[in-house]
Write an enzyme that holds these catalytic residues in place. Structure first.
Site, PDB file in Angstrom:
ATOM      1  N   LYS A  91       0.832  -1.205   0.000  1.00 22.17           N
ATOM      2  CA  LYS A  91       0.000   0.000   0.000  1.00 22.17           C
ATOM      3  C   LYS A  91       0.868   1.257   0.000  1.00 22.17           C
ATOM      4  O   LYS A  91       1.926   1.302   0.636  1.00 22.17           O
ATOM      5  CB  LYS A  91      -0.900  -0.034   1.239  1.00 22.17           C
ATOM      6  CG  LYS A  91      -1.994   1.017   1.290  1.00 22.17           C
ATOM      7  CD  LYS A  91      -2.885   0.759   2.503  1.00 22.17           C
ATOM      8  CE  LYS A  91      -4.014   1.763   2.610  1.00 22.17           C
ATOM      9  NZ  LYS A  91      -4.910   1.455   3.755  1.00 22.17           N
ATOM     10  N   SER A 166      -9.570   1.548   2.849  1.00 19.91           N
ATOM     11  CA  SER A 166      -8.673   2.323   2.010  1.00 19.91           C
ATOM     12  C   SER A 166      -7.638   1.491   1.263  1.00 19.91           C
ATOM     13  O   SER A 166      -6.872   2.016   0.455  1.00 19.91           O
ATOM     14  CB  SER A 166      -7.944   3.352   2.881  1.00 19.91           C
ATOM     15  OG  SER A 166      -7.188   2.709   3.903  1.00 19.91           O
ATOM     16  N   SER A 190     -10.199  -1.075   6.760  1.00 17.69           N
ATOM     17  CA  SER A 190      -9.527  -0.766   5.498  1.00 17.69           C
ATOM     18  C   SER A 190      -8.868  -1.954   4.820  1.00 17.69           C
ATOM     19  O   SER A 190      -8.557  -1.891   3.634  1.00 17.69           O
ATOM     20  CB  SER A 190      -8.472   0.324   5.717  1.00 17.69           C
ATOM     21  OG  SER A 190      -9.075   1.559   5.971  1.00 17.69           O
TER      22      SER A 190
END
Length: 474
Positions: A91, A166, A190
């Protein structure tokens, strides 16, 4: 070395565990494996928009070095790093030396990381090869994946739908066989929400189990709610990467010896009928297999969403403003109007978060009550799970919705209708894993959640593996 497309498909569709075995047995090289994934990324990413930054040249050089090391260690392969030559994605919020570290914030678009985050250092030491950094929401503060720097990430099955957030970039790539596994984060679901929407496995471990040093952002007032997340296509692969990142070995347990409780839904967050039927079918199959599962009510989740929200908003958005502000001043309402016209350098969702922080900040009395409220929730959870078991819950009321639907609920102060199953785990600071169990008639995947007590990842993985196996036959 050229990798043909059919070979690419064969390699990328292996599980991570099968890839590791193939490398160890020299059925293919790390160079072939990495090239296959790079080709797959370039094939699917135009539709997904899941990649923030590519790292292809470095990855190919590292793959060649891994192949050379494996060749030299022919006589004693046990001395090789556990993940030697394995591709992985990370990420965007985690620092990788020499690559940008932006958090999706326009202000930081040219900022480069000067060192690796702890999780990146650990996977590199284990021999893994980072292919790319993946897209996320601005500062991880939305349950969808969009920001002003990289744009919106789309669901693999329909570009009009969200992969969640996310960590949506990770989930989208992994579910389309463009990455075998990856590293995300989980402040309010997330990791688990994108796993649920995209049909993969995702765990947020106990707070602190995996080091978060080097992540961006790192909000101190979020307390114990954020955790490094691990995503892969099956439970075993997720466990392997978790073990590497946490240095915590998972010993096998017998699921029948674990107290298992089932919370079907809460009144305020009813589950879509198709998902509810799928989960009930799984619970029946688990009981038929000999697992004792006790149903429990969901009233204890009633205050979880408000508590989670209040912890996030307790600084009234000041830390977020500090991170995103460009220029000498920041005028929220002016930026909200500019955002509607498409002229703001700030994403609309981060502005809506700041609006919520201004309109609905917790009182000082409420802030002082956080420790007491959190401990009360933990006591109730321990009571329900008999202090050594797990709680099964839904993850979200529906399968993947259209873009903006999740954000609509959250940023219109209706999070209690959709978020309680995710965020109560963050309030606890305990481990929770999303396991895919079925698909809707429209073809969208959905999962179920396994939540354990503090430090009880072994129990969580044991039950998750049992669910994964049983779900194959329903």
């Amino acid at each position: 070395m050229r990798v043909e497309k059919d070979v690419t498909n064969d390699l990328t569709r292996l599980s991570a565990t099968e890839m590791m075995r193939g490398l160890a047995n020299r059925l293919f090289s790390s160079t072939e494996l990495v090239k296959a994934h790079l080709l797959r990324i370039e094939e699917v990413n135009p539709k997904l928009n899941a990649v923030a930054y590519r790292r292809y040249e470095h990855a190919l050089k590292e793959a060649e070095a891994a192949d050379h090391l494996r060749l030299l260690s022919k006589t004693d392969p046990s001395t090789l790093p556990r993940l030697l030559g394995m591709p992985i994605t990370v990420k965007e919020m985690y620092r990788i030396e020499g690559l940008p570290i932006t958090g999706g914030v326009h202000k930081h678009r040219n900022r480069l990381a000067t060192e690796d985050a702890a999780v990146v250092s650990r996977i590199k030491a284990a021999g893994a090869i980072v292919l790319a950094k993946t897209n996320m929401s601005t500062l991880t503060m939305a349950h969808e994946t969009d920001n002003v720097l990289f744009g919106r990430t789309n669901h693999p099955l329909n570009p009009l739908h969200t992969p969640g957030g996310s960590s949506g970039g990770e989930a989208a790539l992994i579910s389309t066989f463009a990455s075998p596994w990856g590293i995300g984060s989980d402040l309010g679901g997330s990791t688990r929400l994108p796993a649920h929407f995209c049909g993969i496995v995702g765990i947020r471990p106990t707070y602190g189990r995996i080091s978060s040093v080097g992540e961006y952002p790192a909000y101190s007032h979020h307390l114990h709610m954020n955790s490094v997340g691990v995503l892969a296509r099956n439970v075993q692969d997720t466990q392997v990467l978790y073990e590497v990142l946490s240095d915590h070995h998972i010993s096998p347990l017998v699921p029948r010896e674990i107290p298992i409780k089932w919370l079907a839904q809460t009144d305020k967050a009813p589950i879509d009928e198709e998902l509810a039927l799928g989960m009930e079918q799984l619970i029946r199959a688990m009981r038929d297999s000999g697992l004792a599962i006790e149903s429990v009510e969901g009233r204890f989740l009633a205050s979880a969403t408000a508590l989670w929200q209040n912890v996030i908003l307790q600084d009234r958005g000041q830390e977020t403003i500090t991170e995103i502000q460009e220029g000498s001043s920041f005028h929220l309402f002016s930026e909200l109007m500019k955002s509607k016209r498409g002229t703001s350098v700030y994403h609309k969702w981060i502005l809506r978060l700041l609006l919520g922080a201004r309109l609905f900040p917790p009182s000082e009395q409420a802030i002082r009550s956080f420790p007491r409220q959190i401990e009360r929730l933990r006591e109730k959870f321990r009571e329900i799970t008999e202090d050594r078991g797990v709680l099964l819950t839904p993850l979200y009321p529906t399968a993947s919705p259209r873009h903006g639907k999740v954000a609509h609920y959250v940023y219109n102060n209706m999070g209690s209708r959709v978020l309680p199953y995710l965020v109560f785990v963050n309030v606890l600071g305990y481990p929770g894993i999303a396991v895919p169990i079925g698909r809707t008639k429209a073809g969208f995947p959905f999962g179920i959640q396994v939540v354990g007590g503090a430090g009880q990842e072994q129990v969580v993985f044991a039950v998750a593996k049992a669910i994964e196996e049983i779900a194959k036959f329903i």
